[in-house]
Scaffold this active site. Structure first.
Site, PDB file in Angstrom:
ATOM      1  N   ASP A 230       0.883  -1.156   0.000  1.00  0.00           N
ATOM      2  CA  ASP A 230       0.000   0.000   0.000  1.00  0.00           C
ATOM      3  C   ASP A 230       0.929   1.218   0.000  1.00  0.00           C
ATOM      4  O   ASP A 230       2.115   1.115   0.344  1.00  0.00           O
ATOM      5  CB  ASP A 230      -0.928   0.006   1.216  1.00  0.00           C
ATOM      6  CG  ASP A 230      -2.090   0.983   1.018  1.00  0.00           C
ATOM      7  OD1 ASP A 230      -2.004   1.822   0.091  1.00  0.00           O
ATOM      8  OD2 ASP A 230      -3.075   0.916   1.772  1.00  0.00           O
TER       9      ASP A 230
HETATM   10  C1  BGC Z   1      -4.866   3.502   0.147  1.00  0.00           C
HETATM   11  C2  BGC Z   1      -4.913   2.531  -1.019  1.00  0.00           C
HETATM   12  C3  BGC Z   1      -4.697   3.256  -2.303  1.00  0.00           C
HETATM   13  C4  BGC Z   1      -3.359   3.976  -2.246  1.00  0.00           C
HETATM   14  C5  BGC Z   1      -3.020   4.756  -3.496  1.00  0.00           C
HETATM   15  C6  BGC Z   1      -3.618   4.385   0.118  1.00  0.00           C
HETATM   16  O1  BGC Z   1      -3.773   5.454   1.017  1.00  0.00           O
HETATM   17  O2  BGC Z   1      -4.906   2.801   1.349  1.00  0.00           O
HETATM   18  O3  BGC Z   1      -6.133   1.866  -1.037  1.00  0.00           O
HETATM   19  O4  BGC Z   1      -4.737   2.375  -3.381  1.00  0.00           O
HETATM   20  O5  BGC Z   1      -3.397   4.912  -1.168  1.00  0.00           O
HETATM   21  O6  BGC Z   1      -3.829   5.880  -3.620  1.00  0.00           O
END
Ligand code: BGC
Length: 816
Positions: A230
């Site tokens: 993530d």
């Molecule tokens: C989120 C993810 C997301 C990523 C990219 C993170 O803060 O938890 O679900 O895909 O950011 O935006």
């Protein structure tokens, strides 16, 4: 040697390490000298959030226009996997249009507690339903040659302290509840990537978690794709390589590279571990190149068709919760008082990384008007949920004159978002008051709910009808108008339980109390598994939803090969390819076409271990004209009867008596068939299970959980001055005046970027995320905005180190 291995053989160690971290916010590295192109990623999961300009992972900066589909909590309520597949196909096409190689979704985490701020992005409290929906979404996107990222692996069930929280889950709950949807999606639809979550699972950060990333994901489930972190979830790059975490996103500007190289040189990390990650990255990069080469002339977006699909999904996802005296559907000639600002400024999506810039947006008011409705509109409350006495009075006066009052209420934007959890399950008081006051002057109250998760409904008796739209995407207005006027017959079913009150949830006494160390003390008992077993009445059960017509279920038959299962039949679940074919008839006995969802549950009648009353193991949505009858079929296998055995470390079926139940909700079982099963184990070895799990009543105690978990739990204590490290957050150290100064500075910056509105959800969740992010992660993700030296000095200052305080003062002077 295959082609990829030949490339790897030519690469320097430095280049291999570099390839395993992003080039920037959304792209992997490209290395033309080796013929490795980059690939481009975008959120997901309810439409694309493609940023070609300023980038962020919080949904703040602008993104390209794309179709905003209903969020997962809504689309799961359609119980229609085909729709999820079509949504995936449409998103895949939009990805081709924008040159996106991997879409970051779907999210199949469980709704452990209704207050998780991100529940709107997740499908269900039930792993089977979430797994089926997620798998179909993946199939749809990947059918276009575009990759997906199954997230957030794993046990990521709260937003508060999401980067530091340790989800302490016993092995059975982990396997049966928290991993099952991932397992189904991985096995059935082979996502190109899996995204590891921020949190720890049983003490180990997901990015470093070999048990999760290699032993279970790859070795047990056969996952062949790539694991991406993530955004900013990389904890320890060396451990992560060993665990099977391939790609760090976004770029941390080479922050870990030197340490990794040194670890290889010192023999602490095998270069082959890096090679394995490099191989997976190259494979995905080549796949992306291949897809792009098929569309080098560009891919045209069919905005209209996708908007229509968004409407169709919203229509099928809406759940009719109440309809006394068949008040709905409304006649187009009925004089309606349409009350509530959300009728005009519809709430149709959630905040955070899934935030979409829609191609179109329809308000409920406009849609009802263009459907030919006769309405007067009254905002009744402020759009942020604040009370407005004058507008409320206008609405009451207007409703007095109307035949029907349609009240649009629910959760305003700031109530639920990525980055923080809800504090309670209540709607704004101004919304509840609206229902109460209007009911005093008009007996025909229809409540239309907008919001991503369950709310308490103290006003329920005042409403004759309730239609729940969830967050229905950009076409929610048109969908709602069609449903209210009966052009469309509601067919959604809740994919989660609506408890009568928050205190009734199994985790209500622990959720958010100590977010750094979260004991999943309730084990397998979340959602209906708990309410049923503990005998707690709910507002609306799992699987529930009404229609404008009625259905009758009959003739349940269960077959094993040629044999029809009767009471004496013993099914040998362990035989190779053992299957049970469950079928029943469904008849539409009303006078209009509609759809029913037949839900098949399995219940163990003689459990030797603790189990839920019953569990969903199959379902089928069927469309029927008025008077029509059809047969539906669902296939069960050994796994439908299995539990995860912590001793054999395998899925086992207990020999004994079971029931196969067919119903139209978890609380409305219409047909059942007894069956005896010859399983894989006769009785379990003597286990000392605390009695709460056998017969849950009230909430489990920590001592019960410790026995189940097999470990004593040391109460969590936050570090004190002198003990802080880069793994602490600014919030942890906020008592220190120097840290306070830094926080004020950051707050000012965020406020500016959010247009100066302190109550906006953007401001709330950005500050919440920044202040609750460990400093080391702020440096990784900050792209220079939060430099390492500044954060290190902040830690030193919070530890009362005079040199650090002086250094920090100097740095801050420079920055002003
Ligand atoms: C989120 C993810 C997301 C990523 C990219 C993170 O803060 O938890 O679900 O895909 O950011 O935006």
């Amino acid at each position: 040697m295959n082609e990829i291995k030949e490339v790897i053989a030519k690469m320097t160690l430095e280049d291999k390490i570099k390839l395993c971290s992003g080039a920037n916010f959304w792209e992997s590295e490209s290395m033309e000298q080796y013929g490795i192109p980059s690939f481009f990623m975008s959120d997901g999961p309810h439409g694309l959030r493609t940023q070609k300009g300023e980038s962020d992972h919080l949904g703040i900066n602008q993104s390209e226009q794309s179709t905003c589909f209903p969020t997962a909590s809504a689309s799961a309520a359609s119980w229609n996997p085909q729709l999820l597949r079509r949504m995936g196909e449409a998103i895949g096409e939009e990805a081709l249009h924008y040159g996106v190689d991997v879409v970051l979704g779907p999210g199949v985490c469980m709704k452990r507690n209704p207050l998780c701020g991100r529940n709107f992005e997740y499908f269900s409290e039930d792993p089977y339903l979430a797994g089926v929906m997620g798998a179909n979404w993946i199939r749809g996107v990947q059918s276009k040659g575009v990759g997906t990222s199954l997230k957030h692996y794993a046990a990521n069930n709260q937003e508060q302290d999401r980067m530091m929280g340790d989800s302490m889950v016993d092995e059975r709950a982990l396997r049966e509840i928290y991993l099952s949807a991932f397992e189904m999606a991985v096995k059935e639809s082979r996502p190109d990537t899996v995204m590891c979550s921020y949190n720890k699972i049983n003490g180990i950060f997901s990015s470093d978690n070999k048990k999760l990333l290699t032993d279970i994901l790859r070795e047990e489930w056969g996952f062949q794709g790539l694991v991406v972190t993530d955004w900013g979830a990389m904890n320890d790059r060396i451990k992560a390589f060993q665990a099977g975490c391939d790609l760090e996103m976004p770029s941390s500007s080479g922050m870990f590279d030197e340490a990794v190289k040194q670890a290889v040189e010192e023999g602490k990390l095998q270069e082959t571990d890096i090679d394995t990650c490099v191989e997976r990255i190259i494979r995905l990069a080549w796949k992306a190149r291949e897809t792009r080469s098929r569309h080098h002339d560009g891919y045209l977006l069919d905005v209209e068709t996708h908007h229509d699909l968004a409407r169709e999904i919203a229509e099928e996802s809406a759940v009719l919760l109440k309809n006394e005296n068949a008040l709905l559907p409304l006649k187009k000639t009925a004089r309606i008082a349409l009350c509530g600002a959300m009728a005009e400024t519809v709430r149709y999506q959630g905040a955070g990384s899934s935030h979409i810039n829609p191609t179109r947006l329809s308000s409920l008011r406009a849609a009802m008007e263009s459907a030919g409705g006769t309405l007067s509109y009254y905002p009744a409350y402020e759009s942020d949920g604040e009370r407005n006495a004058h507008e409320l009075q206008r609405a009451v006066d207007g409703a007095k004159e109307a035949e029907v009052a349609v009240l649009v209420v629910g959760l305003p934007d700031s109530y639920e978002s990525e980055g923080y959890d809800r504090k309670h399950m209540a709607m704004p008081e101004s919304h509840c008051e609206l229902v109460r006051e209007i009911a005093k002057v008009n007996p025909n109250v229809v409540v239309v709910l907008m919001g991503g998760s369950p709310v308490e409904m103290p006003w329920l008796a005042d409403a004759k009808a309730v239609l729940n739209l969830y967050l229905g995407g950009q076409a929610v207005g048109e969908a709602a108008a069609g449903l209210l006027y009966g052009d469309v017959n509601p067919s959604g079913k809740l994919a989660e339980t609506y408890p009568a009150a928050y205190k009734d949830c199994s985790s209500s006494e622990t959720f958010g109390v100590n977010p750094r160390q979260v004991e999943y003390a309730e084990s397998i008992y979340i959602g209906y598994r708990y309410y049923e077993k503990a005998g707690i009445p709910v507002q609306f059960p799992f699987g529930y939803g009404l229609s404008y017509t009625q259905f009758v279920l009959s003739d349940l038959t269960v077959k094993s090969g040629e044999n029809t299962v009767g009471t004496d039949f013993v099914w040998e679940s362990h035989q190779k390819d053992a299957r049970l074919i469950v079928s029943c008839k469904v008849k539409n006995t009303g006078d209009r076409a509609g759809a029913e969802v037949v839900q098949i549950y399995v219940s163990d009648r003689t459990p030797d271990i603790f189990k839920a009353e019953k569990e969903l193991k199959g379902f089928c949505k069927v469309y029927l004209e008025a008077g029509e009858e059809k047969e539906v079929t669902v296939t069960l296998d050994g796994r439908s009867f299995a539990h995860y055995d912590v001793d054999t470390r395998n899925w086992e079926v207990l020999t004994g008596a079971y029931q196969i139940l067919a119903g139209t909700s978890s609380a409305d079982i219409r047909l059942m068939q007894d069956i005896r099963v010859q399983g894989t184990v006769d009785a379990l070895k003597s286990e000392e299970i605390p009695s709460w799990y056998i017969c849950p009543s009230g909430k489990p105690k920590v001592s019960d959980f410790e026995r189940l978990y097999g470990q004593k739990i040391t109460p969590f204590e936050l570090e004190k001055p002198g003990e802080y490290t880069m793994l602490n957050t600014l919030n942890d150290m906020k008592d220190n005046p120097v840290v306070q100064q830094i926080m004020e500075g950051i707050k000012g910056g965020i406020l500016q970027s959010c247009g100066g509105d302190e109550n906006s959800s953007e401001f709330l969740f950005t500050t919440s995320i920044v202040f609750n992010t460990p400093l080391i992660r702020l440096v990784q993700q900050g792209g220079g905005a939060t430099p390492l030296a500044l954060m290190q000095a902040a830690v030193g200052a919070a530890n009362n180190d005079p040199d650090a305080i002086a250094q920090l003062a100097e740095m801050m002077n420079h920055m002003q």
